[in-house]
Design a protein around this motif. Sequence first.
Motif, PDB file in Angstrom:
ATOM      1  N   VAL A  80      18.577  -6.800 -25.529  1.00 42.48           N
ATOM      2  CA  VAL A  80      17.953  -8.123 -25.560  1.00 42.48           C
ATOM      3  C   VAL A  80      16.548  -7.936 -25.001  1.00 42.48           C
ATOM      4  CG1 VAL A  80      17.977 -10.484 -24.674  1.00 42.48           C
ATOM      5  CG2 VAL A  80      20.130  -9.358 -25.239  1.00 42.48           C
ATOM      6  N   ALA A  81      15.541  -8.381 -25.751  1.00 37.17           N
ATOM      7  CA  ALA A  81      14.162  -8.220 -25.317  1.00 37.17           C
ATOM      8  C   ALA A  81      13.411  -9.528 -25.493  1.00 37.17           C
ATOM      9  CB  ALA A  81      13.479  -7.115 -26.121  1.00 37.17           C
ATOM     10  N   ALA A  82      12.499  -9.799 -24.565  1.00 40.20           N
ATOM     11  CA  ALA A  82      11.621 -10.961 -24.697  1.00 40.20           C
ATOM     12  C   ALA A  82      10.634 -10.679 -25.827  1.00 40.20           C
ATOM     13  CB  ALA A  82      10.888 -11.217 -23.388  1.00 40.20           C
ATOM     14  N   SER A  83      10.322 -11.717 -26.598  1.00 39.15           N
ATOM     15  CA  SER A  83       9.346 -11.603 -27.679  1.00 39.15           C
ATOM     16  C   SER A  83       8.292 -12.686 -27.472  1.00 39.15           C
ATOM     17  CB  SER A  83      10.037 -11.749 -29.039  1.00 39.15           C
ATOM     18  OG  SER A  83      10.612 -13.035 -29.169  1.00 39.15           O
ATOM     19  N   ASP A  84       7.323 -12.743 -28.364  1.00 38.44           N
ATOM     20  CA  ASP A  84       6.247 -13.730 -28.223  1.00 38.44           C
ATOM     21  C   ASP A  84       6.762 -15.161 -28.214  1.00 38.44           C
ATOM     22  OD1 ASP A  84       4.348 -11.737 -28.082  1.00 38.44           O
ATOM     23  OD2 ASP A  84       3.912 -11.801 -30.241  1.00 38.44           O
ATOM     24  N   ASP A  85       7.814 -15.423 -28.975  1.00 36.23           N
ATOM     25  CA  ASP A  85       8.295 -16.797 -29.099  1.00 36.23           C
ATOM     26  C   ASP A  85       9.764 -16.948 -28.729  1.00 36.23           C
ATOM     27  OD1 ASP A  85       9.120 -15.325 -31.266  1.00 36.23           O
ATOM     28  OD2 ASP A  85       8.717 -16.880 -32.748  1.00 36.23           O
ATOM     29  N   GLY A  86      10.251 -16.121 -27.812  1.00 35.23           N
ATOM     30  CA  GLY A  86      11.643 -16.236 -27.387  1.00 35.23           C
ATOM     31  C   GLY A  86      12.231 -14.878 -27.078  1.00 35.23           C
ATOM     32  N   PHE A  87      13.314 -14.539 -27.801  1.00 39.01           N
ATOM     33  CA  PHE A  87      14.043 -13.310 -27.539  1.00 39.01           C
ATOM     34  C   PHE A  87      14.501 -12.680 -28.840  1.00 39.01           C
ATOM     35  CE2 PHE A  87      14.418 -16.083 -23.939  1.00 39.01           C
ATOM     36  CZ  PHE A  87      14.139 -15.235 -22.877  1.00 39.01           C
ATOM     37  N   THR A  88      14.624 -11.352 -28.819  1.00 33.97           N
ATOM     38  CA  THR A  88      15.213 -10.610 -29.925  1.00 33.97           C
ATOM     39  C   THR A  88      16.483  -9.957 -29.414  1.00 33.97           C
ATOM     40  OG1 THR A  88      13.051 -10.211 -30.932  1.00 33.97           O
ATOM     41  CG2 THR A  88      14.877  -8.782 -31.624  1.00 33.97           C
ATOM     42  N   VAL A  89      17.580 -10.257 -30.079  1.00 36.58           N
ATOM     43  CA  VAL A  89      18.887  -9.690 -29.742  1.00 36.58           C
ATOM     44  C   VAL A  89      19.188  -8.634 -30.797  1.00 36.58           C
ATOM     45  CG1 VAL A  89      21.339 -10.193 -29.489  1.00 36.58           C
ATOM     46  CG2 VAL A  89      19.637 -11.854 -28.699  1.00 36.58           C
ATOM     47  N   THR A  91      21.742  -5.654 -32.397  1.00 37.19           N
ATOM     48  CA  THR A  91      23.086  -5.094 -32.556  1.00 37.19           C
ATOM     49  C   THR A  91      22.980  -3.954 -33.565  1.00 37.19           C
ATOM     50  OG1 THR A  91      23.811  -6.395 -34.472  1.00 37.19           O
ATOM     51  CG2 THR A  91      24.025  -7.442 -32.292  1.00 37.19           C
ATOM     52  N   ASP A  92      24.071  -3.238 -33.775  1.00 32.84           N
ATOM     53  CA  ASP A  92      24.063  -2.195 -34.812  1.00 32.84           C
ATOM     54  C   ASP A  92      23.879  -2.795 -36.201  1.00 32.84           C
ATOM     55  OD1 ASP A  92      24.359  -0.141 -32.977  1.00 32.84           O
ATOM     56  OD2 ASP A  92      26.548  -0.048 -33.178  1.00 32.84           O
ATOM     57  N   ASP A  93      24.189  -4.082 -36.353  1.00 28.90           N
ATOM     58  CA  ASP A  93      24.075  -4.748 -37.654  1.00 28.90           C
ATOM     59  C   ASP A  93      22.705  -5.347 -37.922  1.00 28.90           C
ATOM     60  OD1 ASP A  93      26.706  -4.099 -38.129  1.00 28.90           O
ATOM     61  OD2 ASP A  93      27.486  -6.048 -37.527  1.00 28.90           O
ATOM     62  N   GLY A  94      21.840  -5.447 -36.895  1.00 31.26           N
ATOM     63  CA  GLY A  94      20.516  -6.016 -37.131  1.00 31.26           C
ATOM     64  C   GLY A  94      19.918  -6.646 -35.890  1.00 31.26           C
ATOM     65  N   GLU A  95      18.839  -7.391 -36.116  1.00 30.74           N
ATOM     66  CA  GLU A  95      18.151  -8.101 -35.042  1.00 30.74           C
ATOM     67  C   GLU A  95      18.193  -9.591 -35.321  1.00 30.74           C
ATOM     68  OE1 GLU A  95      14.174  -6.516 -34.746  1.00 30.74           O
ATOM     69  OE2 GLU A  95      14.871  -4.804 -33.552  1.00 30.74           O
ATOM     70  N   TYR A  96      18.303 -10.365 -34.234  1.00 30.76           N
ATOM     71  CA  TYR A  96      18.376 -11.817 -34.317  1.00 30.76           C
ATOM     72  C   TYR A  96      17.367 -12.392 -33.333  1.00 30.76           C
ATOM     73  CZ  TYR A  96      22.920 -10.487 -36.250  1.00 30.76           C
ATOM     74  OH  TYR A  96      23.933  -9.918 -36.990  1.00 30.76           O
ATOM     75  N   ASP A  97      16.630 -13.407 -33.747  1.00 27.21           N
ATOM     76  CA  ASP A  97      15.651 -14.049 -32.881  1.00 27.21           C
ATOM     77  C   ASP A  97      16.174 -15.393 -32.407  1.00 27.21           C
ATOM     78  OD1 ASP A  97      13.685 -12.014 -33.104  1.00 27.21           O
ATOM     79  OD2 ASP A  97      13.151 -12.771 -35.089  1.00 27.21           O
ATOM     80  N   ALA A  98      15.887 -15.709 -31.144  1.00 26.22           N
ATOM     81  CA  ALA A  98      16.343 -16.969 -30.550  1.00 26.22           C
ATOM     82  C   ALA A  98      15.300 -17.478 -29.564  1.00 26.22           C
ATOM     83  CB  ALA A  98      17.673 -16.750 -29.828  1.00 26.22           C
ATOM     84  N   ASP A  99      15.265 -18.793 -29.412  1.00 26.15           N
ATOM     85  CA  ASP A  99      14.382 -19.402 -28.410  1.00 26.15           C
ATOM     86  C   ASP A  99      14.882 -19.149 -26.997  1.00 26.15           C
ATOM     87  OD1 ASP A  99      12.668 -20.528 -30.359  1.00 26.15           O
ATOM     88  OD2 ASP A  99      13.978 -22.281 -30.554  1.00 26.15           O
ATOM     89  N   TYR A 100      16.200 -19.165 -26.819  1.00 17.74           N
ATOM     90  CA  TYR A 100      16.841 -18.980 -25.517  1.00 17.74           C
ATOM     91  C   TYR A 100      17.938 -17.937 -25.651  1.00 17.74           C
ATOM     92  CZ  TYR A 100      14.822 -23.613 -24.630  1.00 17.74           C
ATOM     93  OH  TYR A 100      13.973 -24.676 -24.506  1.00 17.74           O
ATOM     94  N   VAL A 101      18.263 -17.301 -24.524  1.00 21.87           N
ATOM     95  CA  VAL A 101      19.389 -16.374 -24.510  1.00 21.87           C
ATOM     96  C   VAL A 101      20.241 -16.659 -23.279  1.00 21.87           C
ATOM     97  CG1 VAL A 101      18.198 -14.496 -23.283  1.00 21.87           C
ATOM     98  CG2 VAL A 101      20.096 -13.967 -24.821  1.00 21.87           C
ATOM     99  N   VAL A 102      21.557 -16.630 -23.473  1.00 17.62           N
ATOM    100  CA  VAL A 102      22.511 -16.775 -22.380  1.00 17.62           C
ATOM    101  C   VAL A 102      23.295 -15.474 -22.292  1.00 17.62           C
ATOM    102  CG1 VAL A 102      24.513 -18.029 -21.478  1.00 17.62           C
ATOM    103  CG2 VAL A 102      22.714 -19.275 -22.720  1.00 17.62           C
ATOM    104  N   LEU A 103      23.212 -14.810 -21.140  1.00 16.52           N
ATOM    105  CA  LEU A 103      23.953 -13.583 -20.899  1.00 16.52           C
ATOM    106  C   LEU A 103      25.259 -13.938 -20.214  1.00 16.52           C
ATOM    107  CD1 LEU A 103      20.998 -11.388 -19.609  1.00 16.52           C
ATOM    108  CD2 LEU A 103      21.937 -11.501 -21.943  1.00 16.52           C
ATOM    109  N   ALA A 104      26.358 -13.630 -20.869  1.00 10.42           N
ATOM    110  CA  ALA A 104      27.693 -13.948 -20.359  1.00 10.42           C
ATOM    111  C   ALA A 104      28.575 -12.724 -20.529  1.00 10.42           C
ATOM    112  CB  ALA A 104      28.249 -15.158 -21.103  1.00 10.42           C
ATOM    113  N   THR A 105      28.132 -11.620 -19.959  1.00 10.63           N
ATOM    114  CA  THR A 105      28.775 -10.331 -20.175  1.00 10.63           C
ATOM    115  C   THR A 105      29.640  -9.909 -18.994  1.00 10.63           C
ATOM    116  OG1 THR A 105      26.760  -9.236 -19.406  1.00 10.63           O
ATOM    117  CG2 THR A 105      27.010  -9.529 -21.787  1.00 10.63           C
TER     118      THR A 105
END
Length: 194
Positions: A80-89, A91-105
């Motif tokens: 999970v990395a911060a990006s210019d406009d939120g976060f990039t998550v 996985t082995d299947d790809g990347e997903y962009d989100a405004d917010y991220v909740v870590l519940a690991t």
Amino acid sequence: MVDVAIVGGGPAGLSAGLFAGKNGLDTLLFDTDGTWMHKAHLFNYLGVGSVGGSEFMATARQQVDDFGVDRHQGEEVTDVAASDDGFTVTTDDGEYDADYVVLATGANRDLAESLGCEFDGDLVAVGVSMETSVEGAYATGAMVRAEEWQAVISAGDGAAAALNILSAEKGEHYHDFDVPDTASSVFGGLIDDE
């Protein structure tokens, strides 16, 4: 781009997903089913008399599915990395962009560390809103609490994170409070007729 990406499908992650999805946020949830709940039997969860952990998880997953959460079962988040406009998550299947991220690991704090969240000893440092030192990133459950690994506490942490995100999105304090008079318009066919 989604509003909220949630990493973890235990009580904290599913609770965050429920509140976010139910209130109209486009929500993506990654669940590898690594939760300790499968070893639990709940007698100490307020409002639940007695239920096996796996049965509880099935009900919780169905709730988030019913409210439109895009749940990626078995897809492991590797970064999970911060990006210019939120976060990039990632996985082995790809990347997903989100405004917010909740870590519940759970007790695994690796993603919080790689994201640059501040720590208080071994715990991810959060306020009562569950927001970390990284704006828009939230941490919940066992990663923020020393030895307070209870399903009901984790679910509360997930709800607090989601309500804080909803408040930020709506520009005012948001309260998720349903009443019987509006149940049919909010829940439609999901209402339990018992």
